[in-house]
Motif scaffolding. Structure first.
Motif, PDB file in Angstrom:
ATOM      1  N   SER A   1       0.896  -1.126   0.111  1.00 19.57           N
ATOM      2  CA  SER A   1      -0.033   0.110  -0.030  1.00 19.57           C
ATOM      3  C   SER A   1       0.966   1.208   0.014  1.00 19.57           C
ATOM      4  N   TYR A   2       1.876   1.162   0.737  1.00 20.22           N
ATOM      5  CA  TYR A   2       2.827   2.204   0.837  1.00 20.22           C
ATOM      6  C   TYR A   2       3.761   2.342  -0.625  1.00 20.22           C
ATOM      7  N   ALA A   3       4.301   1.270  -0.882  1.00 19.19           N
ATOM      8  CA  ALA A   3       5.258   1.203  -2.098  1.00 19.19           C
ATOM      9  C   ALA A   3       4.739   0.269  -3.067  1.00 19.19           C
ATOM     10  N   PRO A   4       3.819   0.928  -4.091  1.00 20.54           N
ATOM     11  CA  PRO A   4       3.082   0.115  -5.117  1.00 20.54           C
ATOM     12  C   PRO A   4       3.923  -0.788  -6.092  1.00 20.54           C
ATOM     13  N   ASN A   5       5.329  -0.213  -6.430  1.00 21.63           N
ATOM     14  CA  ASN A   5       5.901  -0.822  -7.247  1.00 21.63           C
ATOM     15  C   ASN A   5       7.072  -1.660  -6.612  1.00 21.63           C
TER      16      ASN A   5
ATOM     17  N   ASP B   1       6.317  -9.545   4.759  1.00 21.97           N
ATOM     18  CA  ASP B   1       5.235  -8.760   4.092  1.00 21.97           C
ATOM     19  C   ASP B   1       5.702  -8.656   2.597  1.00 21.97           C
ATOM     20  N   ALA B   2       7.343  -8.357   2.669  1.00 19.66           N
ATOM     21  CA  ALA B   2       7.721  -7.934   1.173  1.00 19.66           C
ATOM     22  C   ALA B   2       7.813  -9.093   0.345  1.00 19.66           C
ATOM     23  N   ARG B   3       8.060 -10.427   0.617  1.00 16.82           N
ATOM     24  CA  ARG B   3       7.938 -11.592   0.153  1.00 16.82           C
ATOM     25  C   ARG B   3       6.517 -11.805  -0.507  1.00 16.82           C
ATOM     26  N   ALA B   4       5.669 -11.399   0.477  1.00 14.57           N
ATOM     27  CA  ALA B   4       4.213 -11.774   0.092  1.00 14.57           C
ATOM     28  C   ALA B   4       3.871 -10.711  -1.259  1.00 14.57           C
ATOM     29  N   ALA B   5       4.378  -9.547  -1.240  1.00 18.52           N
ATOM     30  CA  ALA B   5       4.092  -8.662  -2.049  1.00 18.52           C
ATOM     31  C   ALA B   5       5.031  -8.899  -3.528  1.00 18.52           C
ATOM     32  N   GLY B   6       5.576 -10.000  -3.595  1.00 15.17           N
ATOM     33  CA  GLY B   6       6.350 -10.346  -4.739  1.00 15.17           C
ATOM     34  C   GLY B   6       7.830 -10.234  -4.985  1.00 15.17           C
TER      35      GLY B   6
END
Lengths: 185, 478
Positions: free
Chosen positions: B435-439, B460-465
């Protein structure tokens, strides 16, 4: 990337182990064939027994024999010696001194000489002992008297090796067995 | 005031998408080096055993007693090899540091401790069994015989005890109970343990036996490791200390219990480059000089003419750190470093996301100052319990404005009973890292903060890809 590392590491390790094992088996074979080289005898009878069959030439295997060679020779020596003890009782007419074969180890050559009187081993002297470095000398100096008293007591090469001096012990007993064979004990 | 967007996102420049990634080559080389290290690690273990095989070691397997002895020898060789590799991992080798980072190398060093000890214990037990069987003795009697009769073996027993002491004091549970200095002193015994183990390798074992290949391998390994330690942990620090001549110029209180220590010195522009920003500091004042402090820079070194300045920011964590607030001006400073990969050297993408919590914000501050990015390609997230805990917040805001980075302040306690790195109100709103860093999936992610918190960020970062190679995490606790 992790897969690349895993695959290359596995291949490299397997390759290294294979090369080591291959060159090791050559060493073992070469050493195994050179163990029996006998340095002849100084006594009355000629060399006998399987271990002395290849005659003289103590330096024929140049420095490649290792602990593997020594323990291998120990194994053959001890099986031979059980036969010797059973036949020794009746054949007790030899007297004199008999030198055993030269056993090569990576810590140096080992050769023993026995004095036989009336079919009994009365003395064992070491002509050469492992002396490659100061540590080997220290080990030899500790092991030789122990081995001598064990041999004199057992009247055969069928005695225990000395802990921490396995290489020296095996070589000592293998040379001793050749001397016993030469003395027809 | 909890979640706040402090700078408006500058108009994203479309050009950055089509432009080449300047970090691609550096990234590829770094991964290649890391893989090479993995291969070298396993190859050295295989090599130690292969050389023993090449010297005819396998012939021991012809008898049961010989088999035990041979297995014992293999365990000893592998154990010795691991110990040397552990020393190399702790030797601050630039090749290792640049490939995986100082902290990752030490993490691996820690992981190897127990396997190495188990191998050495197995070595002793198997050899005692093997020798014992050959002589018709039980292993305990044989072990006593070895101690009493065989020269140098008593040293080997001492070495074993020292190794056990070193590993036990390094276990996390034990280590927490003692001060750092105690652990450090015991850890220095590793050198004594290695040295006392060497005589029996000469006299009883065949590692250095003349005429064998093993001799050359082990000589090279021992001498190489010793030289690497001496060079990187003694000579290099002395050279760096005398060249840069650092001394304390100012100690400024940043927040309650947090001070910035500013130092001046020479040639400071040569100090860091694209490499790490992590140093081990020793303040050469009475009662302090022997205490090493591991801190990262909180500002880039600044060189103006002949004299330069740099800065670290420190929170009062323990007895050692609290002394730092009372440092006198002019105190000489000895340094080791720089180490680490929390820097531009680890970059792999155009986008960058920097997340810091508490005192972990300070290395983020230095990174934000120097690492290259186009306006709009960087996101900075600062986390603290309150606004006061966002140390150097003003400086970071100025930097973000100047360089065109998006800044978030996330403050407040985390929700009870939930594993998250976010404050309670953010989790209630369903916010995540994305949500804070979309890319974020196409960005380098730098994380610095307390271990448990950082693990949650990484998850959380891993979950965001985000892929593992994009995550850059510097450990704080020793």
């Amino acid at each position: 990337m992790r897969i690349r590392a895993a695959v290359s590491a596995t291949l490299a390790s397997a390759g290294i182990l294979l090369v080591g094992w291959q060159s090791g088996s050559h060493v073992t074979e070469a050493a195994g064939s050179s163990i029996g080289t006998s340095a002849g005898t100084t006594g009355t009878t000629g060399s006998t027994g399987a271990s002395a069959a290849t005659g003289s030439g103590s330096g024929s295997s140049s420095g490649t024999s290792t602990s593997g060679a020594a323990s291998g020779s120990g194994a053959t020596g001890s099986t031979g010696s059980t036969e010797t003890t059973t036949s020794a009782a009746g054949a007790g007419n030899g007297s004199g001194t008999f030198a055993g074969s030269v056993s090569q180890t990576r810590f140096g050559n080992v050769q023993v000489q026995i004095t036989v009187s009336g079919g009994k081993i009365t003395d064992v002297t070491a002509l050469q002992l492992t002396d490659e470095d100061r540590r080997s000398v220290a080990i030899s100096n500790r092991a030789a008297p122990l081995l001598r008293s064990e041999v004199l007591q057992a009247q055969s090469a069928n005695v225990q090796t000395i802990g921490g001096a396995t290489v020296t012990s095996d070589a000592y007993l293998s040379s001793l067995q050749a001397a016993l064979d030469a003395a027809n004990l | 005031m909890n979640t706040q967007l402090l700078t408006t996102r500058p108009e994203v420049r479309r050009s950055s998408r089509g432009s080449v990634n300047p970090f691609k080559g550096q990234h590829r080389r770094r991964l290649l080096r890391a893989d090479l290290l993995t291969v070298l690690f396993w190859a050295s273990l295989a090599g130690a055993i292969a050389l023993w095989l090449a010297d005819g070691g396998a012939s021991g397997f012809s008898t049961p007693a010989g088999s035990f002895t041979a297995l014992g020898i293999v365990a000893g060789l592998a154990g010795m090899d691991l110990v040397l590799l552990m020393l190399l991992l702790a030797a601050r080798l630039p090749f290792i540091d640049g490939a995986v980072g100082h902290d990752r190398a030490l993490e691996f060093h820690r992981k190897l401790g127990k396997p190495a000890l188990y191998l050495l214990l197995a070595h002793g037990i198997l050899i005692a069994i093997g020798y014992g069987m050959a002589e018709g003795l039980d292993p305990v009697t044989e072990a006593v015989n070895l101690w009493v009769q065989v020269p140098d073996m008593w040293l080997a027993y001492i070495s074993m005890v020292l190794f056990i002491a070193v590993v036990v004091t390094s276990l996390v549970a034990v280590r927490r109970r003692f001060p750092y200095e105690f652990w450090y002193a015991v850890h220095l015994l590793t050198y004594a343990a290695v040295l006392t183990s060497i005589p029996h390798q000469f006299s009883v074992g065949g590692l250095f036996a003349p005429g064998t290949w093993q001799r050359w391998y082990w000589l090279a390994a021992c001498i190489g490791t010793g030289a690497a330690l001496l060079h990187n942990r003694v000579l290099e620090p002395i050279v760096a200390t005398t060249r840069h001549k650092l001394s304390v110029s100012r100690v400024v209180q940043v927040a309650p219990g947090v001070v910035s220590i500013e130092m001046t010195g020479r040639h400071l522009d040569e100090l860091t480059g694209a490499g790490g920003r992590f140093f081990i500091w020793r303040f050469l004042a009475p009662g302090m000089w022997w205490h090493p402090h591991p801190f990262s820079l909180s500002a880039e070194p600044l060189q103006l003419g002949p004299s330069g300045s740099l800065r670290i920011t420190v929170r009062n964590l323990g007895k050692g750190s609290s002394q730092l607030a009372r440092l006198k001006r002019g105190t000489k400073v000895a340094i080791e470093g720089p180490y680490g990969l929390f820097s531009t050297a680890a970059r792999s993408r155009n986008h960058v996301v920097m997340i810091g919590a508490g005192i972990g914000i300070t290395p983020i501050r230095a990174l934000l100052e120097s690492t290259p990015f186009n306006p709009g390609d960087a996101t900075v997230i600062l986390r603290g319990r309150s606004e006061k805990e966002l140390y150097l917040g003003k400086e970071i805001m100025d930097l973000c404005q100047r360089r065109g980075a998006t800044l978030y302040h996330l403050t407040g306690r985390r929700p009870a009973g939930v594993e998250t790195w976010l404050p309670a109100d953010a989790t209630r709103s369903g916010y995540r890292l994305g949500s804070y860093a979309p890319n974020i999936a196409e960005a380098d992610v730098y994380v610095c903060g307390p271990a448990a918190w950082a693990q949650n960020v990484l998850k959380d970062a891993r979950a965001a890809g985000v892929r593992e190679e994009q995550l850059h995490y510097e450990r704080f606790d020793w």
